[in-house]
Design a protein around this motif. Structure first.
Motif, mmCIF file in Angstrom:
data_model
loop_
_atom_site.group_PDB
_atom_site.id
_atom_site.type_symbol
_atom_site.label_atom_id
_atom_site.label_comp_id
_atom_site.label_asym_id
_atom_site.label_seq_id
_atom_site.Cartn_x
_atom_site.Cartn_y
_atom_site.Cartn_z
ATOM 1 N N UNK A 105 0.931 -1.419 0.071
ATOM 2 C CA UNK A 105 0.613 -0.240 -0.319
ATOM 3 C C UNK A 105 0.930 1.535 -0.175
ATOM 4 N N UNK A 106 1.755 1.417 1.132
ATOM 5 C CA UNK A 106 2.693 2.497 0.653
ATOM 6 C C UNK A 106 3.509 2.910 -0.434
ATOM 7 N N UNK A 107 3.624 1.730 -1.511
ATOM 8 C CA UNK A 107 4.395 1.041 -2.245
ATOM 9 C C UNK A 107 3.389 2.629 -3.227
ATOM 10 N N UNK A 108 2.067 2.166 -3.757
ATOM 11 C CA UNK A 108 0.858 2.324 -4.144
ATOM 12 C C UNK A 108 0.463 4.113 -4.270
ATOM 13 N N UNK A 109 0.824 4.449 -2.582
ATOM 14 C CA UNK A 109 0.319 5.510 -2.220
ATOM 15 C C UNK A 109 1.790 6.031 -2.573
ATOM 16 N N UNK B 295 9.194 3.043 6.080
ATOM 17 C CA UNK B 295 8.880 4.887 5.476
ATOM 18 C C UNK B 295 10.121 5.734 4.736
ATOM 19 N N UNK B 296 11.479 5.480 5.591
ATOM 20 C CA UNK B 296 12.647 5.530 5.232
ATOM 21 C C UNK B 296 13.030 5.510 4.249
ATOM 22 N N UNK B 297 12.545 3.984 3.265
ATOM 23 C CA UNK B 297 13.074 3.295 1.815
ATOM 24 C C UNK B 297 12.459 4.307 0.921
ATOM 25 N N UNK B 298 12.013 4.785 1.068
ATOM 26 C CA UNK B 298 10.955 5.967 0.628
ATOM 27 C C UNK B 298 11.204 7.068 0.249
ATOM 28 N N UNK B 299 10.828 7.536 1.264
ATOM 29 C CA UNK B 299 12.003 9.275 1.041
ATOM 30 C C UNK B 299 12.646 9.161 2.660
ATOM 31 N N UNK B 300 13.457 10.784 2.708
ATOM 32 C CA UNK B 300 14.238 10.745 4.265
ATOM 33 C C UNK B 300 13.624 12.489 4.849
ATOM 34 N N UNK C 135 1.797 11.379 2.135
ATOM 35 C CA UNK C 135 1.250 10.323 2.367
ATOM 36 C C UNK C 135 1.242 10.257 3.832
ATOM 37 N N UNK C 136 0.399 10.032 4.104
ATOM 38 C CA UNK C 136 0.277 10.401 5.924
ATOM 39 C C UNK C 136 -0.766 9.072 6.161
ATOM 40 N N UNK C 137 -0.347 7.879 7.658
ATOM 41 C CA UNK C 137 -2.097 6.784 7.735
ATOM 42 C C UNK C 137 -1.533 6.638 9.129
ATOM 43 N N UNK C 138 -2.916 6.699 9.537
ATOM 44 C CA UNK C 138 -2.712 5.846 11.298
ATOM 45 C C UNK C 138 -2.901 4.347 11.230
ATOM 46 N N UNK D 199 3.814 10.017 8.511
ATOM 47 C CA UNK D 199 3.936 10.668 7.279
ATOM 48 C C UNK D 199 4.935 11.398 6.930
ATOM 49 N N UNK D 200 5.122 10.986 5.177
ATOM 50 C CA UNK D 200 5.645 11.359 4.504
ATOM 51 C C UNK D 200 5.834 11.602 3.302
ATOM 52 N N UNK D 201 7.048 12.130 3.324
ATOM 53 C CA UNK D 201 6.937 13.556 2.289
ATOM 54 C C UNK D 201 7.686 13.665 1.039
ATOM 55 N N UNK D 202 7.412 13.115 0.070
ATOM 56 C CA UNK D 202 8.393 12.641 -1.102
ATOM 57 C C UNK D 202 8.976 14.107 -1.425
ATOM 58 N N UNK D 203 9.444 15.119 -1.202
ATOM 59 C CA UNK D 203 9.800 16.493 -1.890
ATOM 60 C C UNK D 203 11.071 16.728 -1.480
ATOM 61 N N UNK D 204 12.075 17.288 -2.568
ATOM 62 C CA UNK D 204 13.058 17.099 -2.396
ATOM 63 C C UNK D 204 14.019 18.663 -2.399
#
Length: 209
Positions: free
Chosen positions: A133-137, A173-178, A145-148, A194-199
């Motif tokens: 699901x994280x890969x989907x997000x 989560x750290x495999x998807x973003x820092x 994305x934010x998930x509870x 909360x995972x933020x993709x922006x750099x």
């Protein structure tokens, strides 16, 4: 996710709607807890004029919550329960809702995905569902994305529920973003990530609240 698990979830929510109707009990929590989750889940980003996908939207209560805050946003609610989507359309005819045949179906492109309570039921392999699901997000959302989650640190555990290990969620989560935030301050036995993709560091400050 296996077909029998998908059917189990659909049947569960169909039965709950028949029993409770348009009531938070059909979703598995009281409304006051739900609003607290929404407050914490939506506090990170300034999503004015952004497109939001509400994953596992239920009755579309997140849509109502955001509208009551006066936010100008685009919204798409998705759920695997046709009955939930039917009720959501009845409650919010002006909003957009879609039925997913499987929780891992492709999502609409958006800025932010929110998933509140979508990972709380016990499956054969919950960690795989988190990863998938994280890969989907990540594929769907441009910003993040934010998930509870229910936490393994909970003192009381119900057999039907899945309790996520915060360490696993944080490390994956750290495999998807820092740029990651894990919030365990709003309830003692639940947490959000909360995972933020922006750099681009120069353009981040205006978009956080």
């Amino acid at each position: 996710m296996k077909k029998e698990e998908v059917n189990f979830i659909k049947d569960l929510y169909r039965e709950r709607i028949l029993e409770y109707g348009q009531d938070p009990k059909a979703l598995g929590w009281p409304r006051n807890d739900q609003d607290l989750r929404f407050e914490r889940l939506t506090r990170i980003w300034n999503f004015e004029n952004l497109k939001i996908v509400d994953y596992g939207c239920g009755f579309g209560d997140l849509y109502s919550y955001l509208c009551n805050r006066g936010v100008d946003f685009e919204y798409v609610g998705v759920d695997i329960s046709p009955e939930m989507i039917e009720q959501a359309n009845e409650l919010h005819p002006e909003a957009k809702f879609e039925v997913l045949s499987n929780p891992l179906d492709e999502l609409p492109e958006c800025d932010i995905v929110f998933a509140c309570g979508a990972h709380a039921l016990k499956l054969e392999d919950n960690q795989k569902f988190v990863r998938d699901s994280f890969a989907l997000f990540k594929k769907s959302a441009k910003v993040g994305f934010g998930v509870t989650f229910l936490s393994t640190h909970s003192d009381i555990k119900h057999k039907k529920n899945y309790y996520s290990d915060p360490d696993f969620i944080l490390n994956h989560s750290y495999t998807l973003s820092k740029r990651i935030l894990l919030d365990n301050m709003f309830m003692p036995f639940e947490f959000s990530v909360f995972v933020d993709f922006r750099e681009d560091m120069d353009n981040l400050s205006y978009s956080y609240r």
